[in-house]
Structures are given as structure tokens and as C-alpha cells.
Design a protein around this motif. Sequence first.
Motif, PDB file in Angstrom:
ATOM      1  N   ASP A   1       0.983  -1.029   0.031  1.00 12.16           N
ATOM      2  CA  ASP A   1       0.314   0.255  -0.095  1.00 12.16           C
ATOM      3  C   ASP A   1       1.133   1.589   0.087  1.00 12.16           C
ATOM      4  O   ASP A   1       0.286   2.237   0.477  1.00 12.16           O
ATOM      5  N   ALA A   2       1.768   1.081  -0.444  1.00  9.36           N
ATOM      6  CA  ALA A   2       2.416   2.158  -0.795  1.00  9.36           C
ATOM      7  C   ALA A   2       2.102   3.286  -1.167  1.00  9.36           C
ATOM      8  O   ALA A   2       1.395   3.539  -2.069  1.00  9.36           O
ATOM      9  N   ALA A   3       2.271   4.245  -1.311  1.00  8.43           N
ATOM     10  CA  ALA A   3       1.759   6.066  -1.542  1.00  8.43           C
ATOM     11  C   ALA A   3       2.233   6.545  -2.945  1.00  8.43           C
ATOM     12  O   ALA A   3       3.582   6.157  -3.230  1.00  8.43           O
ATOM     13  N   LEU A   4       1.823   6.580  -3.240  1.00  6.28           N
ATOM     14  CA  LEU A   4       1.508   7.454  -5.085  1.00  6.28           C
ATOM     15  C   LEU A   4       2.659   8.914  -5.212  1.00  6.28           C
ATOM     16  O   LEU A   4       1.703   9.389  -4.002  1.00  6.28           O
ATOM     17  N   PRO A   5       4.144   8.603  -5.491  1.00  6.90           N
ATOM     18  CA  PRO A   5       4.465   9.963  -5.075  1.00  6.90           C
ATOM     19  C   PRO A   5       3.416  10.721  -5.772  1.00  6.90           C
ATOM     20  O   PRO A   5       2.832  11.048  -6.672  1.00  6.90           O
TER      21      PRO A   5
ATOM     22  N   GLY B   1       8.747   4.634 -10.847  1.00  9.70           N
ATOM     23  CA  GLY B   1       8.736   3.239 -11.632  1.00  9.70           C
ATOM     24  C   GLY B   1       8.880   2.432 -10.085  1.00  9.70           C
ATOM     25  O   GLY B   1       8.196   1.387 -10.700  1.00  9.70           O
ATOM     26  N   LEU B   2       8.984   2.342  -9.217  1.00  5.76           N
ATOM     27  CA  LEU B   2       8.553   0.922  -8.132  1.00  5.76           C
ATOM     28  C   LEU B   2       7.329   1.090  -8.740  1.00  5.76           C
ATOM     29  O   LEU B   2       6.727  -0.108  -8.121  1.00  5.76           O
ATOM     30  N   TRP B   3       6.985   2.001  -7.826  1.00  6.76           N
ATOM     31  CA  TRP B   3       5.424   2.588  -7.236  1.00  6.76           C
ATOM     32  C   TRP B   3       4.563   1.463  -8.543  1.00  6.76           C
ATOM     33  O   TRP B   3       3.530   0.418  -8.867  1.00  6.76           O
ATOM     34  N   LEU B   4       5.131   1.530 -10.127  1.00  3.40           N
ATOM     35  CA  LEU B   4       4.292   1.312 -11.148  1.00  3.40           C
ATOM     36  C   LEU B   4       4.093  -0.404 -11.498  1.00  3.40           C
ATOM     37  O   LEU B   4       3.590  -1.053 -11.853  1.00  3.40           O
ATOM     38  N   ILE B   5       5.174  -1.126 -10.914  1.00  3.16           N
ATOM     39  CA  ILE B   5       6.029  -2.025 -11.272  1.00  3.16           C
ATOM     40  C   ILE B   5       4.963  -2.749 -10.035  1.00  3.16           C
ATOM     41  O   ILE B   5       4.131  -3.808 -10.221  1.00  3.16           O
ATOM     42  N   ARG B   6       4.673  -1.815  -8.406  1.00  2.00           N
ATOM     43  CA  ARG B   6       3.802  -2.748  -8.075  1.00  2.00           C
ATOM     44  C   ARG B   6       2.404  -2.640  -8.332  1.00  2.00           C
ATOM     45  O   ARG B   6       1.489  -3.907  -7.851  1.00  2.00           O
ATOM     46  N   GLN B   7       2.225  -1.843  -9.373  1.00  2.87           N
ATOM     47  CA  GLN B   7       0.914  -1.559  -9.624  1.00  2.87           C
ATOM     48  C   GLN B   7       0.529  -2.815 -11.039  1.00  2.87           C
ATOM     49  O   GLN B   7      -0.873  -3.203 -10.803  1.00  2.87           O
ATOM     50  N   CYS B   8       1.209  -3.244 -11.506  1.00  2.00           N
ATOM     51  CA  CYS B   8       1.308  -3.813 -12.462  1.00  2.00           C
ATOM     52  C   CYS B   8       1.478  -5.003 -12.809  1.00  2.00           C
ATOM     53  O   CYS B   8       0.998  -6.240 -13.343  1.00  2.00           O
ATOM     54  N   PHE B   9       1.892  -5.371 -11.252  1.00  2.00           N
ATOM     55  CA  PHE B   9       2.410  -7.558 -11.375  1.00  2.00           C
ATOM     56  C   PHE B   9       1.957  -7.660  -9.770  1.00  2.00           C
ATOM     57  O   PHE B   9       1.794  -6.733  -8.763  1.00  2.00           O
ATOM     58  N   SER B  10       1.327  -9.095  -9.316  1.00  2.00           N
ATOM     59  CA  SER B  10       0.399  -9.404  -8.538  1.00  2.00           C
ATOM     60  C   SER B  10       1.810  -9.759  -6.941  1.00  2.00           C
ATOM     61  O   SER B  10       1.369  -9.817  -6.239  1.00  2.00           O
TER      62      SER B  10
END
Lengths: 165, 112
Positions: A122-126, A135-144
Amino acid sequence: MPPSDDRPAPEAAFLLAVASDLENVRLLAEAACRALAPVLSDEDLIKVEIGLVEAANNVVLHACRGRGEHSIRLSCLLRDRTVTLLLEDDGVPPDGDLNRGGAPADGTAIDGAAVLCDGTDDAALPDGMAECGRGLWLIRQCFSSVHFDSQDGINRVWLRFDRGA
Amino acid sequence: MIKSQTIGPVLVLAVEAPRLDAALAVRFREEMLQHLAEEPGRVVFDFSGVTFLDSSGLGALVSVVKRVNHHCKPVLCGLQPAVRTMFALTRMDKVLQVRGTVDEAVASLAAE
């Protein structure tokens, strides 16, 4: 088109190896999209491409220090409703204890791989006007889930995508 | 990479780079800022030629918007599916003004 469950899913497919250059990330993404287009919906394919590009950019910029002297390999594994992309590089291992995590649940990675995200993140969106840091936030959003391991001079990142999730 | 045209009082900058990614982000930012050096008051960024945008490209776009914010608030248009998804994931569609087409974007600025 939605993916068809009637298609035989290959156990594993090696896709591509490239020099660790940002220009080549596009080639990895295109290879993955070509391989996965028959089994993923357009919407899912976009998310996989976004997440893969962010992960590969990180490999080039951090593990390989932005230089093209290392190599990056991309493989793809299909199992039931799960797509797992494996990025391997011979760049610099990260500092810290990333390789002390738990094993991935789908058994496609070796024991001891660190869990970088497991779908409960549940990391916050920059901030919207931030110029970097997504970048890392997007990786977390895109993969299970995302797992990382570094052994014998090879860094490995497993990017798992659950189809239709 | 950037093609410019003027439609009435509006400067339209069309991005002609199918993949606006980390490999191109710095060049994109520099070229955009060159086109915006004369501080136009009304600007449209036409992204219809961009089929993929990564976080570096997005960061470069944000950097451009911040640099010109004191004299204009750019309106974006022509977002392709992958770019729309990136905007939705990062909620940039709530931060930046987005319209469907160049005509709609120009009309929204001309009405101001």
C-alpha cells in the motif's frame, strides 16, 4: 480480445538477451508483448508492458549502472492463469539483504528470493508533480508479485501477473 | 521529435516519438523547452503520435509542465491506450488537463 483458456500454455519460453542499454529496453518489451499477445487482453498487455519496462529500466540504471557492458535476459513462463516474466542480469548486486526473503508462491523462482511486493503493498503514489520516483510504484501496481534474488553473479527479478485479476 | 504549428492563438506541439521512454526522456524535455522558450500563453501538447510512455517520459513531461506553469497551463490531447493507462495509474489525468483531440484542446483554450 480476452485471453482464451483453451490455448495450450507453454511451460517456459526464452525470449531475448540484450546489452544493458536503455535503448534495448524497447526490444525486451516488444518481445514480451509479441509472446503474450495471444494470451492476454489488450488491457492486461499494457500493464505488463508498463511494469516490465520500469523493471528493465531499473536493471539498466542501477544494476548495470547505465552502461551497456552487461547483458539482460528475459524469459517468460505461462502456468494456468499466471504469467511470470524473469529478468536476469550480470550487473552489480544491490546493497542490503534483499535476498533474504521468502520463496515465491507459484514455485517459478528459487527458494530464498526476496519478496519485493506481494499484492498487499500500500505504498503511496508519489506526488503528482514529482519528476521521478514512480518506477517502483508502477511495478507494484502492474504485477501481482515481484521477487528478487542475487546469486553467483546473476541478479534475477520475477514479475508475476495473474491474468484477469 | 517535436512538430509545432499555430492554430489561431494556440501553439500546438505534436510529439512524434512512438515510445517516449527513458532512452528519449532527456531529449524530449530539451526539445519541448526550446519550442516553449518564447513563453506562449496557450499551448496544446498533442500526444497522438505516442503509443507508449514510461515513468521517465512522464517525469520529463511533468518537468516541462512545471517549467512553463508560470506563463501557461498546457492542455494534452490524443492519448493512446497505453498512455491513457499510464495517466490513470499515476492519476496524472487528475493533475493535467486532458482532451480527446487537438480540435477539442484548442477549443478549450480559445474559449478562455
